[in-house]
Design an enzyme around this catalytic site. Structure first.
Site, PDB file in Angstrom:
ATOM      1  N   PHE A 147      -4.268  36.159  49.624  1.00 40.34           N
ATOM      2  CA  PHE A 147      -3.940  35.497  48.285  1.00 40.34           C
ATOM      3  C   PHE A 147      -2.210  35.960  48.140  1.00 40.34           C
ATOM      4  O   PHE A 147      -1.885  36.955  48.236  1.00 40.34           O
ATOM      5  CB  PHE A 147      -4.362  36.270  46.998  1.00 40.34           C
ATOM      6  CG  PHE A 147      -3.942  35.616  45.887  1.00 40.34           C
ATOM      7  CD1 PHE A 147      -4.408  34.518  45.115  1.00 40.34           C
ATOM      8  CD2 PHE A 147      -3.011  36.425  45.165  1.00 40.34           C
ATOM      9  CE1 PHE A 147      -4.008  33.807  43.946  1.00 40.34           C
ATOM     10  CE2 PHE A 147      -2.431  35.700  43.785  1.00 40.34           C
ATOM     11  CZ  PHE A 147      -2.954  34.638  43.136  1.00 40.34           C
ATOM     12  N   ASP A 165       3.098  41.156  52.811  1.00 41.48           N
ATOM     13  CA  ASP A 165       3.179  40.820  51.253  1.00 41.48           C
ATOM     14  C   ASP A 165       2.470  42.127  50.907  1.00 41.48           C
ATOM     15  O   ASP A 165       1.203  42.389  50.916  1.00 41.48           O
ATOM     16  CB  ASP A 165       2.053  39.732  50.959  1.00 41.48           C
ATOM     17  CG  ASP A 165       2.069  39.476  49.665  1.00 41.48           C
ATOM     18  OD1 ASP A 165       2.275  40.264  48.884  1.00 41.48           O
ATOM     19  OD2 ASP A 165       1.582  38.501  49.148  1.00 41.48           O
ATOM     20  N   LYS A 221       4.612  43.222  41.226  1.00 36.32           N
ATOM     21  CA  LYS A 221       3.637  44.049  40.449  1.00 36.32           C
ATOM     22  C   LYS A 221       4.081  45.433  40.276  1.00 36.32           C
ATOM     23  O   LYS A 221       4.849  45.593  38.853  1.00 36.32           O
ATOM     24  CB  LYS A 221       2.012  44.256  41.260  1.00 36.32           C
ATOM     25  CG  LYS A 221       1.245  42.658  41.386  1.00 36.32           C
ATOM     26  CD  LYS A 221       0.087  42.722  41.506  1.00 36.32           C
ATOM     27  CE  LYS A 221      -0.731  41.593  41.249  1.00 36.32           C
ATOM     28  NZ  LYS A 221      -0.835  40.640  42.303  1.00 36.32           N
TER      29      LYS A 221
END
Ligand SMILES: *Cc1c(COP(=O)(O)O)cnc(C)c1O
Length: 394
Positions: free
Chosen positions: A136, A223, A252
């Site tokens: 993702f 990532d 995040k």
């Protein structure tokens, strides 16, 4: 993707999320309260965003101070706080320089552009990037194309070309998929896949991918949007494997709730972009940068990397004990993850657990249909995990 029971949403808010019938009003530490005064233990942390929990006094004071000075200036000018946060990230990653944006997909978008330009600079006209099953990377067209979940891609074709998809943890699959292909420019992976079900890449595998990237002159792009910023007990999850990527998107947890994204580049990627190649209006604004600087400062003052390691290990051990019968009969298939990024895979879809746990005062998520995911704030204390046991009883 978290699938929660859909409740009717406001007629004015676009209906893009399956929301729980809960509205939170305030929080303190790892606890939050809803508008009816009910208390919850927050084991989701805003999906790995609320590094310092809620209402952290020192963060709040710093943000107040910054609000009264400058919120935003634009990148027409030097932004000293960008230079400060970049230095902090460079020191902790061992990499060389940083581009700032505001979200995870934006950081990944920058990484994909870096990889393509890296190829073009070498004379590769149609560069290709290796990506992974169950990955993702976000929901823009480019990051959606890199994502390995047909459900989130459905309805948005034509997707972007230039991706080669492989399964995780198989170096032979990676070698076969890229054999005799001179157009490959990068490998793009999550050190621990988050939305895909808390699937860790093995340390040996990461080291082999690093070696392959070196041998073939590819960029290794990791990532760390979800698994980075101390969540696993090191600053960045790939550091457990003793390797360093060439490109590392972050977001995040970086601003502890204030939107901050960054792409960190090592020497091989540090000079690919020049003036005019990339930009972001909000990226690196003083308020966001202050949140990032202060988050890192507080993480160090409070030893939150050690805390994530210690509490995460306790939690994992306790989950193994509490769920031993379920593990033995196969109802729980696996308990995995590192630090405070843990996944409990059941043998069945379990989205309904999200509401059931909330009814017992516990906020969690379920991802990849059957994986209970815990991403609590990194300030979680030793006493708090015992409140997670109601979960184990199911
Ligand atoms: C959440 C996430 C993203 C997307 O971040 P946004 O801020 O929602 O755009 C990208 N990659 C990973 C690994 C993520 O967990």
């Amino acid at each position: 993707m978290t699938t929660a029971p859909a409740t009717p949403s406001s007629p004015h808010v676009m209906n893009t999320y399956g929301r729980l019938p809960i509205a939170l009003s305030h929080g303190q530490g790892c606890r939050v309260w809803d508008v009816n005064g009910r208390e919850y233990l927050d084991a989701l942390g805003g999906i790995a965003v609320n590094t310092l929990g809620h209402n952290h006094a020192q963060l709040v004071a710093a943000l107040h101070d910054q609000l009264g000075k400058l919120i935003h200036t634009s990148n027409y000018y030097h932004v000293p706080l960008q230079e400060e946060l970049a230095r902090l990230l460079v020191e902790r990653s061992g990499m060389s320089n940083v581009f700032f944006c505001s979200t995870g997909l934006e950081a990944n978008e920058a990484a994909l552009k870096l990889a393509r330009k890296f190829g073009h600079d070498k004379g590769i006209e149609r560069p290709q990037i290796v990506v992974y099953e169950k990955a993702f990377h976000g929901r823009s067209i480019a990051t959606l194309s890199a994502t390995g979940n047909p459900k989130v891609q459905a309805g948005f074709g034509p997707l972007l070309e230039g991706f080669i998809r492989v399964p995780i943890n198989s170096i032979s699959a990676l070698e076969e998929a890229t054999a005799n292909n001179p157009d490959v420019v990068a490998v793009f992976l999550e050190a621990i896949q988050g939305e895909g079900g808390v699937n860790p890449m093995h340390a040996d595998y990461l080291r082999s991918v690093r070696a392959l990237c070196d041998a073939r002159d590819w960029l290794l792009m990791i990532d760390e949007v979800q698994c980075g910023m101390g969540r696993t007990g090191k600053w960045f999850a790939h550091q457990w494997a003793g390797i360093q990527p060439d490109v590392m998107p972050l977001a995040k947890g970086l601003g502890s709730g204030v939107p901050v994204g960054a792409v960190v580049a090592g020497p091989k990627a540090a000079t690919i972009f020049g003036p005019g190649n990339h930009g972001s209006t909000f990226g690196g604004n003083p308020l966001a940068m202050r949140a990032g600087v202060e988050t890192i400062r507080i993480m160090e003052q409070e030893n939150l990397l050690d805390n994530a390691t210690r509490i995460g290990a306790q939690l994992k051990t306790a989950l193994h004990q509490a769920l031993a019968p379920e593990l033995a009969r196969g109802a729980v298939k696996d308990i995995r993850g590192q630090g405070l990024m843990l996944g409990i895979e059941l043998d069945r879809p379990c989205a309904a657990l999200v509401q059931q746990c909330a009814d017992q005062g516990l906020l969690i998520s379920v991802t990849a249909d059957s994986v209970v995911r815990l991403l609590p704030p990194l300030i979680l204390s030793a006493a708090q995990p015992s409140r997670l046991w109601p979960l184990c009883a199911r």
